[in-house]
Design an enzyme around this catalytic site. Structure first.
Site, short mmCIF file in Angstrom:
data_model
loop_
_atom_site.label_atom_id
_atom_site.label_comp_id
_atom_site.label_asym_id
_atom_site.label_seq_id
_atom_site.Cartn_x
_atom_site.Cartn_y
_atom_site.Cartn_z
N TYR A 261 -5.90 6.82 4.28
CA TYR A 261 -5.97 5.51 3.27
C TYR A 261 -5.16 4.41 3.59
CZ TYR A 261 -4.81 2.86 -0.42
OH TYR A 261 -4.76 1.61 -1.33
N ASP B 241 -8.62 6.30 -2.22
CA ASP B 241 -7.46 6.41 -2.58
C ASP B 241 -8.01 7.23 -4.01
OD1 ASP B 241 -8.22 4.47 -4.52
OD2 ASP B 241 -6.31 3.67 -4.80
N GLU C 110 0.88 -1.08 0.06
CA GLU C 110 0.09 0.08 -0.04
C GLU C 110 0.84 1.13 0.05
OE1 GLU C 110 -2.94 0.23 -0.71
OE2 GLU C 110 -3.65 -1.95 -0.57
#
Length: 326
Positions: A117, A135, A38
């Site tokens: 996020y 996102d 991520e």
């Protein structure tokens, strides 16, 4: 909000299960590996992120290995991925949690370099917490789904949370991100292939949503002074948020940049050997590259973590047939 929420969720999840890309972090259960993927994907395209993901895990297979590693080794493994604050923050995070990540969104959000996020993505994918991750891809999907040209952050969070398939939160978050990345793309979206098309209010004119953000990157002249010494080149350690902890050739921006570099190193004669260009988020550098010799020791630049800009300068030097005459 959507009247047919369950059919919408079922359609998107069915599409995702049938069409998701085979990525190395898909199906991963290790929270550290999920976090790494991520963080990489925040500023790096998927196809570029894959080799960095493998390289970083080969060097630092666990949080504890990352915590115990020198920062320069971490930056070297990250070399070329850009946005190096991500690597420095990962190192700080590992030092704070060497034996494992916390399991909740709130606890993850308190870690170095972890924003809403990333905290939501890790909490939902690794631990199943029903929290929506928003996102850029999800922002675009939601803006088109509801025909909102300028979606505000609060609206995005509330809407994403309301649409969340709570019993499969991690899979749902990945499905919306995948939809935005492969179907609901910024340009030429494939609306005919979209599982959410029947619910999409912006389908007739999808490229109106969201409205593009104005971007202005100023052009800045710069100079790099390549000092060839004994056993290599003279390098400087970078500082600042973007490149802090990296190494590179002496560099100065603005007018009279070369003169300032020559004065700093006591160099009288230098020869121009080329130009490189590099774009940062907020500026575009046009760098005149100058070559000079020095009595200083120098070192091998391949042994240090370099920014993409400095790697471009190094590549220019390695293309020269022989050292320039002064």
């Amino acid at each position: 909000m959507l009247r047919e929420l369950r059919p919408f969720q079922d359609a998107v999840l069915a599409w995702y299960r049938a069409h998701r890309r085979a990525l190395p972090w898909r199906g991963e259960t290790d929270p550290y590996r999920i976090l790494l993927s991520e963080v990489l994907l925040q500023q790096t395209r998927v196809e570029q992120a894959i080799p960095y993901y493998h390289r970083f895990l080969e060097a630092f297979p666990t949080l504890q290995a990352l915590a115990e590693a020198p920062e320069e080794a971490v930056l070297k493994a990250w070399e070329g991925a850009g946005y190096y604050a991500r690597a420095r923050n990962l190192k700080r995070l590992a030092e704070a949690t060497p034996h494992g990540l916390p399991r909740t969104y709130r606890e993850l959000l308190a870690l170095p370099g972890v924003g809403p996020y990333t905290a939501a993505a890790v909490a939902s994918i690794a631990f199943g917490e029903p929290v929506a991750a928003v996102d850029g891809n999800v922002r675009r999907v939601l803006a088109r789904l509801f025909a909102v040209p300028e979606p505000r952050p609060a609206w995005l969070r509330e809407t994403a949370q309301a649409l969340l398939a709570r019993e499969a939160a991690g899979e749902w978050n990945q499905a919306l991100m995948e939809l935005g990345a492969t179907v609901c793309t910024p340009r030429a979206p494939r609306c005919a292939a979209c599982p959410a098309a029947r619910w999409c209010r912006g389908r007739a004119t999808p490229e109106r949503y969201p409205a593009p953000k104005p971007r202005t990157a100023r052009s800045v002249p710069a100079a790099a002074l390549v000092l060839a010494g004994r056993a290599g080149y003279v390098l400087e350690r970078r500082d600042g948020k973007s490149l802090g902890g990296l190494w590179g050739f002496p560099l100065a921006e603005g007018e009279a940049a070369l003169e300032r570099l020559q004065a700093r190193y006591g160099v009288r004669a230098a020869r121009r050997v080329g130009t490189v260009r590099h774009a940062f988020t907020h500026k575009k550098l046009t760098v005149a590259v100058w070559y000079a010799r020095t009595a200083q020791a120098g070192e091998d630049p391949h042994a240090r973590p370099l920014s993409k800009l400095d790697r471009k300068i190094l590549a220019l030097l390695e293309r020269l047939p022989e050292p320039p005459a002064l």
